[in-house]
Design a protein around this motif. Sequence first.
Motif, PDB file in Angstrom:
ATOM      1  N   PRO A   1       3.941 -10.755   1.524  1.00  0.00           N
ATOM      2  CA  PRO A   1       4.254 -10.141   0.228  1.00  0.00           C
ATOM      3  C   PRO A   1       3.659 -10.927  -0.941  1.00  0.00           C
ATOM      4  CG  PRO A   1       6.172 -10.110   1.646  1.00  0.00           C
ATOM      5  CD  PRO A   1       5.130 -10.888   2.377  1.00  0.00           C
ATOM      6  N   PHE A   2       3.214 -10.199  -1.963  1.00  0.00           N
ATOM      7  CA  PHE A   2       2.527 -10.665  -3.163  1.00  0.00           C
ATOM      8  C   PHE A   2       1.019 -10.829  -2.948  1.00  0.00           C
ATOM      9  CE2 PHE A   2       6.867 -12.375  -3.852  1.00  0.00           C
ATOM     10  CZ  PHE A   2       7.178 -11.678  -5.009  1.00  0.00           C
TER      11      PHE A   2
ATOM     12  N   TYR B   1      -0.125  -5.177   0.486  1.00  0.00           N
ATOM     13  CA  TYR B   1      -0.023  -3.833  -0.081  1.00  0.00           C
ATOM     14  C   TYR B   1      -0.857  -2.832   0.716  1.00  0.00           C
ATOM     15  CZ  TYR B   1       2.040  -6.538  -3.811  1.00  0.00           C
ATOM     16  OH  TYR B   1       2.857  -7.387  -4.514  1.00  0.00           O
ATOM     17  N   SER B   2      -2.022  -3.266   1.173  1.00  0.00           N
ATOM     18  CA  SER B   2      -2.881  -2.322   1.900  1.00  0.00           C
ATOM     19  C   SER B   2      -2.459  -2.167   3.353  1.00  0.00           C
ATOM     20  CB  SER B   2      -4.342  -2.750   1.802  1.00  0.00           C
ATOM     21  OG  SER B   2      -4.516  -4.090   2.216  1.00  0.00           O
ATOM     22  N   LYS B   3      -2.127  -3.277   4.019  1.00  0.00           N
ATOM     23  CA  LYS B   3      -1.765  -3.171   5.442  1.00  0.00           C
ATOM     24  C   LYS B   3      -0.433  -2.444   5.619  1.00  0.00           C
ATOM     25  CE  LYS B   3      -2.456  -6.444   8.690  1.00  0.00           C
ATOM     26  NZ  LYS B   3      -2.256  -7.674   9.482  1.00  0.00           N
TER      27      LYS B   3
ATOM     28  N   MET C   1       7.965  -2.365  -4.038  1.00  0.00           N
ATOM     29  CA  MET C   1       7.457  -2.463  -2.668  1.00  0.00           C
ATOM     30  C   MET C   1       7.544  -3.913  -2.182  1.00  0.00           C
ATOM     31  SD  MET C   1       3.698  -1.325  -1.268  1.00  0.00           S
ATOM     32  CE  MET C   1       3.206  -1.601   0.434  1.00  0.00           C
ATOM     33  N   THR C   2       7.216  -4.852  -3.081  1.00  0.00           N
ATOM     34  CA  THR C   2       7.292  -6.275  -2.725  1.00  0.00           C
ATOM     35  C   THR C   2       8.736  -6.688  -2.468  1.00  0.00           C
ATOM     36  OG1 THR C   2       5.435  -6.596  -4.247  1.00  0.00           O
ATOM     37  CG2 THR C   2       6.500  -8.574  -3.402  1.00  0.00           C
ATOM     38  N   ALA C   3       9.630  -6.247  -3.336  1.00  0.00           N
ATOM     39  CA  ALA C   3      11.049  -6.604  -3.186  1.00  0.00           C
ATOM     40  C   ALA C   3      11.632  -6.039  -1.895  1.00  0.00           C
ATOM     41  CB  ALA C   3      11.828  -6.087  -4.391  1.00  0.00           C
ATOM     42  N   HIS C   4      11.149  -4.870  -1.502  1.00  0.00           N
ATOM     43  CA  HIS C   4      11.645  -4.194  -0.301  1.00  0.00           C
ATOM     44  C   HIS C   4      11.090  -4.817   0.984  1.00  0.00           C
ATOM     45  CE1 HIS C   4      13.085  -0.931   2.216  1.00  0.00           C
ATOM     46  NE2 HIS C   4      11.851  -0.673   2.629  1.00  0.00           N
TER      47      HIS C   4
END
Length: 677
Positions: free
Chosen positions: A401-402, A407-409, A546-549
Amino acid sequence: MEMKSLYLLIALAPLLGSALAGLFGWAIGRRAAHVATIAGVMVSAIGSAYTLNYLLNGGEPFNGNIYTWLTVNGIEYSVGFLVDNLTAMMMVVVTSVSLMVHIYTIGYMSEDPGYQRFFSYISLFTFSMLMLVMSNNFVQLFFGWEAVGLVSYLLIGFWFKKPTAIFANLKAFLVNRVGDFGFALGIGMVLYHFGGSLNYTDVFAAAPALKDATIELIPGSTWSLMTVTCILLFIGAMGKSAQFPLHVWLPDSMEGPTPISALIHAATMVTAGIFMVSRMSPLFELSDTALSVVLVAGSITALFMGFLGIVQNDIKRVVAYSTLSQLGYMTVALGVSAYNVAVFHLMTHAFFKALLFLAAGSVIIGMHHDQDMRNMGGLRKYMPITWITSLIGSLALIGTPFFAGFYSKDSIIEAVHASNLAGSGFAYFAVVAGVFITAFYSFRLYFLVFHGEERWMKVQHDDHHHDAHDDHDHHHGLGPNDKPHESPWVVTLPLVLLAIPSVFVGYIAIEPMLYGDFFKGIIYIDHEAHPAMATMAEHFHGAAAMTAHALQTLPFWLALAGVVTAWFFYMKAPQIPAAIKRMSGPIYTLLENKYYLDDIYFALFAKGSRLLGMGFWKVGDQALIDGLLVNGSAKLVGLFSRVTRKLQSGFIYSYATAMIIGVLGLMTLWLSGVIAR
C-alpha cells in the motif's frame, strides 16, 4: 510549433541520435556519441510530456497521415500518427525510462569497446517503439513491431563473441517470428474483411457490423471472423509480450547488457503486445472466445512463470521471471476487458521494473560482474543508494500500500474477481496465488543480496586459495582485497529518479485512468457483456480509501506472508530451503529446467525441422530429383543408346535384312486388315 511538427520531432529525434552514434561514432568519439543519443531521447521525452499535458488540458487529439508511400487499388499505405491520451501516456513512459537507461549506460558500459554501437542501438530501439505506439494504421504498427524485434536481436546478442548471447538472440528472433506470423495473418484478415482499409478509425467503424460474420477456414466448418482475427492478432502479442507458450525467449534476453534488459523488460518491446490489444479493444470486445483465450494465456503466465523466479540464483533472471509474471497480470486484465487497468499496470510496472533492473545492474557493478546471489549478502552498508532504491522497487512490485504497484495490481485482482467470463475462476486463483509467490521471490532476492552474511568474503577466500594453488582462470567477481562499492552517480541518479514514480504515480493516476475520462473514446468496453470495470467503479471511493481498505484484503496479507517467509527462510533458518530442495527433488528439477519447455521445443522444432530436412534431402533430393529425374533420365538415355548402338552395325546386309523384315511386317498388317487398304 505546430503539433504535427512536434510529433515528427518526438519520433525522429532518437533516430537522428542513433544515426550519428552508429554511423559516425568512430569519428566523433564516445562522449559525443552519448551526448547525441541522450539529447535526442531528451528532446523526445520533453516533447512527450508537453503532449500529454496539452491533451490533459483540453488539447485536440491528432489523427492524420504524414506521408503516403504506396497506393494500390485505391488503398493508401501511409506513415501516420494517432496521438491521443493512450499514445501520449505510452510516449512519456517509453521516452522517460529510455532517458534513464541512456544516462545509466554511460556508467555501466564505460569500459566496453562497443560503447558507441550500444548507444546507437538503444536510441534506435526508442525510435522503433515510438513509431509503434504513435501509428494510426496497421502497416506502420507492423513496421514498429518488426523494428523493435530486429533491434532487440541486435541488443540481446550485443556481445557477439559470447556463445550464450548468440543463442539467446537467435532464440528471441525465432520465437518472435512465430508470433509475428500470426500477427501478419491477423492484419491480412483485417485488410480482406474490414472494408479494404488498414486505418484504425475505418477498421473500428466497420467492426460492429461484422460481429456475427463467419468464415470457412476449413471447407464445411464455420468460424467467427472476429474470433479468428482477434486470436491471430493476440498471437503476435504472445510473442512480443512473452505469454505462454511463446515466453521462452524472455529469460534468455538477460544475456544482453543490463541497460537493455531494463529497456526491453520495462518500457519497450514487452509492452507492445499489451498496448496493441488495448488499442484494439473495439475488436476484442466483440469476441468473448478471444477474450477467454487472452485470459487463460495470461493466467498461466502469471502463475507458472512466478514459480520459476523462486529457484533462480542469477540476480537478473529473478527480475526477468518477475517481468514474465507481471506481463501475465496485464494480459489477465486485458482478458476481463479491463484494458485501462492493464495499461495502468503497464505504466506503474515500467517505472519500478526499470528501477529493479538498473539496481540489479548496480549490484553487478559493485560485485565486479558477479551475478550469483549466493556470492552476495550484506551489501546494504556498502551500496546504500542501490539498497534503498531496490527496496522501493521491491515494495512497489509486491503491491505494498502507498506504492505504485499496489494500485494497479490490486485493481487487476478486483477486475478478475468481478468478471463473469469463461476462465475467470482459474484466473482469479492464479493472480491471488501469484501475490504470495511474487513477494517471496522478490524478498528472497532482497535479503540474499543486501542483508545477512557477507558471503563474498568466503568466495574471495576460496578464489584466493584456488589462485594460489591451481592456476585457474580469473573469473568475474571481487578480488582477494576488493570490497563491494557504490556505483558512480550516472548509475545511481537514474535509480533515484525512477524510485520517485515507483512510489507516487499509482496514487496520482488511478482515478483518472481507471474511473475518469482519461481513456474516454479511446478504449471501448461493452459494460453489459463485460461488467468488471463497471462493478469496480461502484465500489471505488478514491485512492486514499483504497489504501486504507488494503489491510482488510487477502492480497495484502498474502504479500506480507511472502515477505515474512522469505525473511525466515533466508535470514533465520537457511537450512529450511535446502531441506525443501532435497525433499521436493522432482518438482525442483522441473522448475530448474523451466518445465522442460526448451527441450520440448528443441525436440519438436529444432530436431523435428532437422529430421524433416533430412527426409527432404534423402527422399526428395537424392532419391527423387537426383536418383529418378536427373540420374534416372541419364540412365534411360544410356540404355536407349546401348540398344540403338547394337542396331547400327555399319554393314549393308544388316540394313537390307532389317528393311526386308520391315516390309514383310507392313504387308502382314495390311493383309490382316490392321492397316486400312
